[in-house]
Design an enzyme around this catalytic site. Structure first.
Site, PDB file in Angstrom:
ATOM      1  N   HIS A  81      -3.243 -10.156  -1.696  1.00 51.81           N
ATOM      2  CA  HIS A  81      -4.226  -9.068  -1.565  1.00 51.81           C
ATOM      3  C   HIS A  81      -5.635  -9.627  -1.368  1.00 51.81           C
ATOM      4  CE1 HIS A  81      -2.246  -5.227  -2.121  1.00 51.81           C
ATOM      5  NE2 HIS A  81      -1.587  -5.648  -3.191  1.00 51.81           N
ATOM      6  N   HIS A  92       2.117 -11.998  -4.646  1.00 51.27           N
ATOM      7  CA  HIS A  92       1.795 -10.669  -4.111  1.00 51.27           C
ATOM      8  C   HIS A  92       0.303 -10.356  -4.323  1.00 51.27           C
ATOM      9  CE1 HIS A  92       2.840  -6.200  -3.569  1.00 51.27           C
ATOM     10  NE2 HIS A  92       1.605  -6.180  -4.025  1.00 51.27           N
ATOM     11  N   GLU A  93      -0.191 -10.601  -5.546  1.00 54.96           N
ATOM     12  CA  GLU A  93      -1.586 -10.243  -5.862  1.00 54.96           C
ATOM     13  C   GLU A  93      -2.587 -11.155  -5.150  1.00 54.96           C
ATOM     14  OE1 GLU A  93      -1.895  -7.441  -7.051  1.00 54.96           O
ATOM     15  OE2 GLU A  93       0.079  -7.209  -7.938  1.00 54.96           O
ATOM     16  N   CYS A 107       4.053  -1.570  -4.001  1.00 56.41           N
ATOM     17  CA  CYS A 107       2.632  -1.843  -4.177  1.00 56.41           C
ATOM     18  C   CYS A 107       1.918  -0.522  -4.483  1.00 56.41           C
ATOM     19  CB  CYS A 107       2.086  -2.439  -2.882  1.00 56.41           C
ATOM     20  SG  CYS A 107       0.329  -2.800  -2.913  1.00 56.41           S
TER      21      CYS A 107
HETATM   22 ZN    ZN Z   1       0.069  -4.746  -4.041  1.00 57.54          ZN
END
Ligand code: ZN
Length: 208
Positions: A164, A160-161, A118
């Site tokens: 966030h 993953h995004e 990341c």
């Molecule tokens: Zn990330």
């Protein structure tokens, strides 16, 4: 509609690192995409490019709004395209791609394990198990609705995004043993970030 309405000449933004409270906040839905946000998307593209990232979420450059950008490699053979998901066929030729208010829902109980990294946690990698495919619903900045099933690296990157945007980081989901190997580096990064942030209050452009 032409999705790619941006000039790609934005100035890169500083990346927010592990240890900043901004990475732990839940991001706000975008009601109207303003010109200022469009400019911000250009800067997200530039930030992703500068750091060799394949994905970036707005909180990683200091804004808690529901916006992500992706820059995944194209499918490079007809064979690959044949086995690709509808989402990979639809979206991989359109990078860099920004997605507004993205939502992902797993469409299978099957999972994959893969090492993730990341841009907010530079130099640290760990194994993460994630569902193999997801249904993505989002809007492009051009106002086009996206509703498509995605698998492969695209599914992983989307998960993953979108994490966030919920204040979740890959290290929260990493396999225990894999995480133990990087625990010291992670603690050090957190400490350094907090030291840098001492006495500073982060200001957001797109405040509620
Ligand atoms: Zn990330």
């Amino acid at each position: 509609m032409n999705f790619n309405v941006f000039k790609k000449n934005g100035q890169p933004l500083p990346i927010v690192h592990y240890g900043s409270p901004l990475l732990r906040e839940k991001s706000r839905e975008i009601e109207t995409l303003t010109d200022e946000m469009r400019e911000f998307i250009d800067r997200m593209f530039a930030s992703m490019e500068k750091n060799d990232g394949i994905g970036l979420a707005a909180p990683q450059v200091g804004e808690n709004i529901r916006l992500i950008v992706l820059a995944l490699p194209e499918l490079d053979s007809p064979e690959e395209a044949m086995f690709a998901s509808p989402g990979e066929r639809q979206l991989l030729g359109r990078m860099p791609l920004a997605l507004v208010n993205p939502e992902v829902v797993p469409t299978t109980a099957e999972a994959d394990i893969m090492q993730e990294g990341c841009l907010s946690i530079p130099g640290i990698y760990a194994d993460v198990v994630r569902p193999k495919s997801v249904r993505l619903k989002a809007q492009t900045p051009g106002g086009e609705g996206v509703d498509v099933e995605c698998s492969g690296l695209l599914a992983r990157c989307l998960l993953h995004e979108v994490d966030h945007l919920e204040g979740i980081l890959f290290v929260d989901r990493a396999e225990k043993e894999s995480l133990a190997e990087v625990a010291d580096e992670l603690a050090e990064l957190e400490k350094n970030t907090q030291k840098e942030l001492q006495g500073k209050t982060p200001k957001q452009r797109f405040s509620a």
